[in-house]
Design a protein around this motif. Structure first.
Motif, PDB file in Angstrom:
ATOM      1  N   ALA A  19       0.828  -1.209   0.000  1.00 39.92           N
ATOM      2  CA  ALA A  19       0.000   0.000   0.000  1.00 39.92           C
ATOM      3  C   ALA A  19       0.860   1.255   0.000  1.00 39.92           C
ATOM      4  O   ALA A  19       0.567   2.212  -0.713  1.00 39.92           O
ATOM      5  N   LEU A  20       1.926   1.255   0.778  1.00 41.91           N
ATOM      6  CA  LEU A  20       2.805   2.418   0.823  1.00 41.91           C
ATOM      7  C   LEU A  20       3.514   2.628  -0.510  1.00 41.91           C
ATOM      8  O   LEU A  20       3.690   3.753  -0.946  1.00 41.91           O
ATOM      9  N   ALA A  21       3.902   1.560  -1.168  1.00 41.33           N
ATOM     10  CA  ALA A  21       4.579   1.688  -2.458  1.00 41.33           C
ATOM     11  C   ALA A  21       3.646   2.310  -3.485  1.00 41.33           C
ATOM     12  O   ALA A  21       4.053   3.155  -4.270  1.00 41.33           O
ATOM     13  N   GLN A  22       2.402   1.895  -3.496  1.00 47.47           N
ATOM     14  CA  GLN A  22       1.446   2.453  -4.439  1.00 47.47           C
ATOM     15  C   GLN A  22       1.239   3.938  -4.147  1.00 47.47           C
ATOM     16  O   GLN A  22       1.243   4.755  -5.053  1.00 47.47           O
ATOM     17  N   THR A  23       1.068   4.290  -2.913  1.00 45.97           N
ATOM     18  CA  THR A  23       0.868   5.684  -2.535  1.00 45.97           C
ATOM     19  C   THR A  23       2.086   6.519  -2.914  1.00 45.97           C
ATOM     20  O   THR A  23       1.938   7.620  -3.427  1.00 45.97           O
ATOM     21  N   ALA A  24       3.267   6.005  -2.689  1.00 46.78           N
ATOM     22  CA  ALA A  24       4.483   6.736  -3.032  1.00 46.78           C
ATOM     23  C   ALA A  24       4.579   6.956  -4.535  1.00 46.78           C
ATOM     24  O   ALA A  24       4.942   8.044  -4.987  1.00 46.78           O
ATOM     25  N   SER A  25       4.247   5.952  -5.327  1.00 47.98           N
ATOM     26  CA  SER A  25       4.308   6.109  -6.781  1.00 47.98           C
ATOM     27  C   SER A  25       3.248   7.085  -7.263  1.00 47.98           C
ATOM     28  O   SER A  25       3.477   7.854  -8.191  1.00 47.98           O
ATOM     29  N   GLU A  26       2.076   7.065  -6.631  1.00 46.05           N
ATOM     30  CA  GLU A  26       1.028   8.023  -6.992  1.00 46.05           C
ATOM     31  C   GLU A  26       1.460   9.443  -6.650  1.00 46.05           C
ATOM     32  O   GLU A  26       1.272  10.369  -7.445  1.00 46.05           O
ATOM     33  N   ARG A  27       2.035   9.602  -5.485  1.00 44.81           N
ATOM     34  CA  ARG A  27       2.517  10.939  -5.094  1.00 44.81           C
ATOM     35  C   ARG A  27       3.589  11.431  -6.052  1.00 44.81           C
ATOM     36  O   ARG A  27       3.588  12.599  -6.435  1.00 44.81           O
ATOM     37  N   GLU A  28       4.494  10.552  -6.417  1.00 42.83           N
ATOM     38  CA  GLU A  28       5.566  10.928  -7.337  1.00 42.83           C
ATOM     39  C   GLU A  28       4.996  11.353  -8.691  1.00 42.83           C
ATOM     40  O   GLU A  28       5.446  12.333  -9.278  1.00 42.83           O
ATOM     41  N   ALA A  29       3.984  10.639  -9.163  1.00 41.85           N
ATOM     42  CA  ALA A  29       3.385  10.947 -10.467  1.00 41.85           C
ATOM     43  C   ALA A  29       2.711  12.315 -10.471  1.00 41.85           C
ATOM     44  O   ALA A  29       2.661  12.980 -11.507  1.00 41.85           O
ATOM     45  N   CYS A  30       2.202  12.748  -9.322  1.00 42.20           N
ATOM     46  CA  CYS A  30       1.448  14.001  -9.268  1.00 42.20           C
ATOM     47  C   CYS A  30       2.131  15.124  -8.495  1.00 42.20           C
ATOM     48  O   CYS A  30       1.563  16.205  -8.343  1.00 42.20           O
ATOM     49  N   GLU A  31       3.329  14.889  -8.029  1.00 44.56           N
ATOM     50  CA  GLU A  31       3.994  15.883  -7.176  1.00 44.56           C
ATOM     51  C   GLU A  31       4.118  17.253  -7.845  1.00 44.56           C
ATOM     52  O   GLU A  31       3.744  18.277  -7.265  1.00 44.56           O
ATOM     53  N   ALA A  32       4.608  17.298  -9.063  1.00 42.73           N
ATOM     54  CA  ALA A  32       4.794  18.587  -9.750  1.00 42.73           C
ATOM     55  C   ALA A  32       3.455  19.263 -10.025  1.00 42.73           C
ATOM     56  O   ALA A  32       3.314  20.479  -9.848  1.00 42.73           O
ATOM     57  N   ASP A  33       2.460  18.471 -10.429  1.00 46.01           N
ATOM     58  CA  ASP A  33       1.132  19.040 -10.692  1.00 46.01           C
ATOM     59  C   ASP A  33       0.487  19.553  -9.409  1.00 46.01           C
ATOM     60  O   ASP A  33      -0.144  20.609  -9.401  1.00 46.01           O
ATOM     61  N   TYR A  34       0.667  18.809  -8.334  1.00 46.79           N
ATOM     62  CA  TYR A  34       0.146  19.254  -7.045  1.00 46.79           C
ATOM     63  C   TYR A  34       0.764  20.600  -6.660  1.00 46.79           C
ATOM     64  O   TYR A  34       0.052  21.533  -6.284  1.00 46.79           O
TER      65      TYR A  34
END
Length: 73
Positions: A19-34
């Motif tokens: 679960a943490l790995a998925q969340t980390a990859s999701e955060r990484e994918a949207c970090e700049a847009d966020y």
């Protein structure tokens, strides 16, 4: 009893790690847009996903996938 507890502990740790790995990859994918569109939005309650979905056409393709996967309906 001790073996059963050990197995339960390992299963819980493996599920948490996935679960943490998925969340980390999701955060990484949207970090700049966020940072670009939603940095002033308070986290929690779905507010960040709502903000990102309001900017869907401006998001990177990777972040668009994350937002679509986490938007109800």
């Amino acid at each position: 009893m001790r073996i059963a507890l050990s197995v339960l502990f390992l299963a819980t740790q493996m599920a948490t790690t996935a679960a943490l790995a998925q969340t980390a990859s999701e955060r990484e994918a949207c970090e700049a847009d966020y940072k670009k569109f939603c940095s002033g939005v308070q986290q929690g309650g779905g507010r960040v996903i709502k903000c990102l979905s309001d900017h869907m056409s401006e998001l990177t393709p990777e972040c668009q996938k994350v937002v679509k996967a986490n938007t109800p309906g």
